[in-house]
Design an enzyme around this catalytic site. Structure first.
Site, mmCIF file in Angstrom:
data_model
loop_
_atom_site.group_PDB
_atom_site.id
_atom_site.type_symbol
_atom_site.label_atom_id
_atom_site.label_comp_id
_atom_site.label_asym_id
_atom_site.label_seq_id
_atom_site.Cartn_x
_atom_site.Cartn_y
_atom_site.Cartn_z
ATOM 1 N N HIS A 33 0.788 -1.240 0.000
ATOM 2 C CA HIS A 33 0.000 0.000 0.000
ATOM 3 C C HIS A 33 0.816 1.284 0.000
ATOM 4 C CE1 HIS A 33 0.495 0.004 4.456
ATOM 5 N NE2 HIS A 33 0.249 1.287 4.373
ATOM 6 N N GLU A 82 3.481 5.475 -3.111
ATOM 7 C CA GLU A 82 3.638 6.748 -2.403
ATOM 8 C C GLU A 82 5.069 6.960 -1.886
ATOM 9 O OE1 GLU A 82 0.198 7.761 -0.024
ATOM 10 O OE2 GLU A 82 1.539 8.499 1.534
ATOM 11 N N ASP A 83 5.668 5.941 -1.320
ATOM 12 C CA ASP A 83 6.975 6.119 -0.664
ATOM 13 C C ASP A 83 8.162 5.718 -1.533
ATOM 14 O OD1 ASP A 83 5.655 6.989 1.555
ATOM 15 O OD2 ASP A 83 5.873 5.133 2.691
#
Ligand code: ZN
Length: 193
Positions: A73, A77-78
């Protein structure tokens, strides 16, 4: 035919256990250089496995793709992993779930936080459950291993923001809701101690 099926890359070509373990392996690899923000500086994969374990306990054997998505997840994003890379390895359903819980990193941090509250009521039920598990893990960590440079006010603000996001999520799972409530209370108490 059988040989082709064995080499098919999508998660749907694997059994559930193989797909989940492959996702854990990919997550450990992608996040290898990342640590959690808390003083304990845990490997980031600890967070991903914690979220996946909460999702697995909440939905049992019913939704292995959601457990896979939980492990992945934060990859977009990271670690700037592409949606396409996730879709090729794990299928469109998993890629869609990960996208649904990914913030737009081009926006300023405060705007992203505000949008999480605003968007919470519009999440699909599966993405909402994943989001609730994520917030539960983050507040559990804040209680036991807060970032060294966070003031009491910043910790309390973070707890309140987590509660605001979760209040909007439509999740019909009393067990996970209780886990979140317990984590938020613990983080609140720890900040005030
Ligand atoms: Zn997360």
């Amino acid at each position: 035919m059988a040989a082709h099926a064995r080499t098919a890359p999508a998660a749907r070509g694997m059994n559930a256990l193989a797909a989940i373990l492959k996702a854990a392996e990919r997550a450990a690899h992608w996040h290898a250089g990342q640590r959690r923000k808390g003083v304990a500086q845990e490997p980031y994969v600890n967070h991903l496995i914690e979220v996946a374990a909460l999702v697995a306990q909440a939905c049992g054997d019913d939704d292995p793709n959601l457990v896979v998505a939980a492990l992945l997840h934060d990859a977009i994003e990271d670690q700037s992993i592409s949606r396409a890379a996730i879709a090729v390895e794990f299928g469109e359903d998993v890629a869609d779930l990960v996208m649904e819980v990914t913030d737009d990193k081009t926006l300023p941090k405060e705007e992203r936080k505000r949008l999480q509250v605003e968007h919470a009521p519009h999440k699909s039920p599966r993405a909402a459950l994943l989001k609730l598990a994520d917030k539960t893990s983050n507040l559990t960590a804040l209680a036991v291993s807060p970032p060294a440079n966070w003031s009491r006010a910043r910790r309390l603000d973070y707890v309140q923001w987590g509660r605001d996001v979760v209040a909007g999520l439509k999740v019909d799972n009393p067990w996970l809701r209780q886990r979140f409530a317990d984590a938020a209370d613990a983080a609140d108490r720890a900040a005030r101690a």
